[in-house]
Design a protein around this motif. Structure first.
Motif, mmCIF file in Angstrom:
data_model
loop_
_atom_site.group_PDB
_atom_site.id
_atom_site.type_symbol
_atom_site.label_atom_id
_atom_site.label_comp_id
_atom_site.label_asym_id
_atom_site.label_seq_id
_atom_site.Cartn_x
_atom_site.Cartn_y
_atom_site.Cartn_z
ATOM 1 N N ASP A 115 0.847 -1.211 0.000
ATOM 2 C CA ASP A 115 0.000 0.000 0.000
ATOM 3 C C ASP A 115 0.873 1.248 0.000
ATOM 4 O OD1 ASP A 115 0.758 0.526 2.710
ATOM 5 O OD2 ASP A 115 -0.729 -0.952 3.343
ATOM 6 N N ARG A 158 8.904 2.963 3.930
ATOM 7 C CA ARG A 158 9.539 1.695 4.312
ATOM 8 C C ARG A 158 10.199 1.049 3.088
ATOM 9 N NH1 ARG A 158 4.990 -0.528 5.835
ATOM 10 N NH2 ARG A 158 5.004 0.840 7.633
ATOM 11 N N LYS A 194 -4.108 0.118 -2.402
ATOM 12 C CA LYS A 194 -4.928 -0.780 -1.554
ATOM 13 C C LYS A 194 -6.204 -0.092 -1.110
ATOM 14 C CE LYS A 194 -4.023 -2.166 3.081
ATOM 15 N NZ LYS A 194 -3.146 -2.888 4.022
ATOM 16 N N ARG A 226 -9.183 -0.910 1.610
ATOM 17 C CA ARG A 226 -9.592 -1.860 2.652
ATOM 18 C C ARG A 226 -11.116 -2.003 2.645
ATOM 19 N NH1 ARG A 226 -7.807 -5.059 6.332
ATOM 20 N NH2 ARG A 226 -5.587 -4.588 6.331
ATOM 21 N N SER A 234 -11.852 -5.483 8.137
ATOM 22 C CA SER A 234 -10.584 -5.779 8.833
ATOM 23 C C SER A 234 -9.849 -6.983 8.245
ATOM 24 C CB SER A 234 -10.832 -5.972 10.323
ATOM 25 O OG SER A 234 -11.678 -7.088 10.494
ATOM 26 N N ASP A 245 6.301 -5.314 4.177
ATOM 27 C CA ASP A 245 5.255 -4.734 5.033
ATOM 28 C C ASP A 245 5.789 -4.600 6.455
ATOM 29 O OD1 ASP A 245 2.821 -3.614 5.570
ATOM 30 O OD2 ASP A 245 1.646 -5.293 4.805
ATOM 31 N N ASP A 246 5.132 -3.772 7.277
ATOM 32 C CA ASP A 246 5.593 -3.670 8.671
ATOM 33 C C ASP A 246 5.042 -4.833 9.491
ATOM 34 O OD1 ASP A 246 3.014 -2.644 8.431
ATOM 35 O OD2 ASP A 246 3.277 -1.106 9.955
ATOM 36 N N VAL A 247 3.776 -5.189 9.239
ATOM 37 C CA VAL A 247 3.163 -6.245 10.046
ATOM 38 C C VAL A 247 2.290 -7.136 9.171
ATOM 39 C CG1 VAL A 247 1.383 -4.584 10.765
ATOM 40 C CG2 VAL A 247 1.647 -6.652 12.068
ATOM 41 N N ILE A 248 2.319 -8.419 9.422
ATOM 42 C CA ILE A 248 1.361 -9.331 8.785
ATOM 43 C C ILE A 248 0.470 -9.849 9.905
ATOM 44 C CG2 ILE A 248 1.024 -11.475 7.518
ATOM 45 C CD1 ILE A 248 3.684 -11.015 6.110
ATOM 46 N N THR A 249 -0.810 -9.583 9.784
ATOM 47 C CA THR A 249 -1.739 -9.958 10.866
ATOM 48 C C THR A 249 -2.612 -11.106 10.380
ATOM 49 O OG1 THR A 249 -1.688 -7.630 11.495
ATOM 50 C CG2 THR A 249 -3.340 -9.000 12.562
ATOM 51 N N THR A 250 -3.690 -10.798 9.651
ATOM 52 C CA THR A 250 -4.548 -11.871 9.120
ATOM 53 C C THR A 250 -3.952 -12.455 7.838
ATOM 54 O OG1 THR A 250 -5.827 -10.405 7.689
ATOM 55 C CG2 THR A 250 -6.597 -10.654 9.975
ATOM 56 N N GLY A 251 -3.024 -11.735 7.223
ATOM 57 C CA GLY A 251 -2.425 -12.178 5.959
ATOM 58 C C GLY A 251 -3.212 -11.721 4.742
ATOM 59 N N GLY A 252 -4.381 -11.098 4.971
ATOM 60 C CA GLY A 252 -5.251 -10.682 3.859
ATOM 61 C C GLY A 252 -4.519 -9.805 2.846
ATOM 62 N N THR A 253 -3.751 -8.831 3.335
ATOM 63 C CA THR A 253 -3.063 -7.898 2.440
ATOM 64 C C THR A 253 -2.032 -8.631 1.579
ATOM 65 O OG1 THR A 253 -3.343 -6.156 4.084
ATOM 66 C CG2 THR A 253 -1.634 -5.800 2.410
HETATM 67 C C1 R5P Z 1 -1.446 -1.723 7.037
HETATM 68 O O1 R5P Z 1 -1.436 -0.516 6.941
HETATM 69 C C2 R5P Z 1 -0.266 -2.510 7.467
HETATM 70 O O2 R5P Z 1 0.912 -1.984 6.959
HETATM 71 C C3 R5P Z 1 -0.405 -3.962 7.065
HETATM 72 O O3 R5P Z 1 -0.415 -4.054 5.639
HETATM 73 C C4 R5P Z 1 -1.649 -4.591 7.586
HETATM 74 O O4 R5P Z 1 -1.839 -4.261 8.937
HETATM 75 C C5 R5P Z 1 -1.588 -6.098 7.448
HETATM 76 O O5 R5P Z 1 -2.734 -6.662 7.965
HETATM 77 P P1 R5P Z 1 -3.316 -8.016 7.396
HETATM 78 O O6 R5P Z 1 -2.220 -9.028 7.448
HETATM 79 O O7 R5P Z 1 -4.430 -8.341 8.373
HETATM 80 O O8 R5P Z 1 -3.823 -7.745 6.029
#
Ligand code: R5P
Length: 291
Positions: free
Chosen positions: A162, A168, A185, A187, A190, A214-222
């Motif tokens: 995004d 970054r 991107k 959204r 969530s 990316d900074d964080v991978i949470t659900t992996g959706g992105t």
């Molecule tokens: C969003 O702005 C963050 O940089 C991550 O792309 C996002 O938080 C990842 O979340 P998820 O893995 O749930 O898609």
């Protein structure tokens, strides 16, 4: 200097102690009382010592353990404590979005710094969170750690999923001397996002080795949607790299199904933890606890 690793960050704490020339390293004793309350005890001779206490706060339990450990370190007579929170939980609620809400990142900062002389964290959700600390607070980046790893791999193009991640991916591109791009991107909720290619791609994608940053991978959706989009456009290989790998539920397996490699730093324990931020944290310690 002594290094203590809470249960959420034992391996990283040990790596930090190695970076400090094998500084004495300890793992606290923890247990639960019959009523469910937490008990912690730190060992070692901490009197008059500088202590580096390392604990990510992914869960409420991790947070409580950190607060108890900070008190235990102070009670043990430590001279100064640098509290290292590699993954800083609750950082997403960095402002009041609706009336009646807390600014969670602020209240966590206030409580974490209570028994700390300095705080070090890694890739905060928003850098403004540093302003909530009244003690010296520092933010390390996960980008150099991932760059050290990617230097050994074939990379043609670095891509942020995004536009919010442009700084970054640009920093990574500078370190690796590679071109970069950012996807667009939208959204949906969530767990769901819609992605599209930008019009200013620096090269055709066909056959290229692309790494998503990316900074964080949470659900992996992105990352899943980004990898699918790149796959549809003919890339030769796609990898995913992040600082904080939370990988909720089946996120890791879903990402694995659409990528060639997954890289994460060790701010959280996970199956993709291949790059260590220990050198980057150790580098900040002389500023956090000056001689
Ligand atoms: C969003 O702005 C963050 O940089 C991550 O792309 C996002 O938080 C990842 O979340 P998820 O893995 O749930 O898609």
């Amino acid at each position: 200097m002594h290094v203590i690793g809470g249960t959420a960050s034992t391996a990283l704490a040990e790596r930090i102690s190695r970076e400090l020339g094998n500084a004495p390293f300890g793992i606290p004793f923890t247990k639960r009382f019959p009523d469910g309350e937490m008990y912690v005890r730190v060992g070692g001779r901490l009197e008059g010592e500088d202590v580096v206490l390392v604990q990510s706060t992914r869960t409420d339990q991790d947070l409580l353990e950190l607060l108890l450990l900070e008190d235990a370190v102070r009670e043990s007579g430590a001279r100064r404590t640098a509290v290292v929170v590699p993954y800083f939980g609750y950082a997403r609620q960095d402002r009041r979005f609706f009336p009646g809400e807390p600014v969670s990142a602020r209240t966590l900062s206030r409580h974490i710094e209570l028994d700390a002389d300095a705080v070090i964290t890694v890739d905060l959700h928003s850098p403004q969170t540093l302003q909530h600390f009244s003690k010296p607070a520092f933010e390390a980046s996960g980008i150099p750690a991932i760059a050290r790893l990617l230097r050994e791999r074939p990379v043609d193009l670095l891509v942020s999923p995004d536009r919010g991640g442009i700084e970054r991916v640009r920093r990574m591109a500078q370190l690796l001397e590679k071109p970069w791009a950012a996807l667009i991107k939208k959204r949906i909720d969530s767990e769901h996002v819609e992605l599209s290619l930008p019009s200013d791609l620096p090269m055709p994608l066909e056959g290229k080795h692309v790494v998503l940053i990316d900074d964080v991978i949470t659900t992996g959706g992105t990352i899943v949607e980004a990898a699918k989009l790149l796959g549809k456009n003919g890339v030769g290989a796609v990898s995913a790299a992040c600082t904080h790998g939370l990988f909720l539920r089946d996120a890791f397996e879903r990402i694995k199904a659409v990528t060639d490699e997954i890289y994460s730093t060790d701010t959280l324990g996970n199956p993709a933890e291949k790059a260590s931020v220990a050198p980057d944290i150790a580098q900040l310690l002389p500023r956090a606890l000056p001689a």
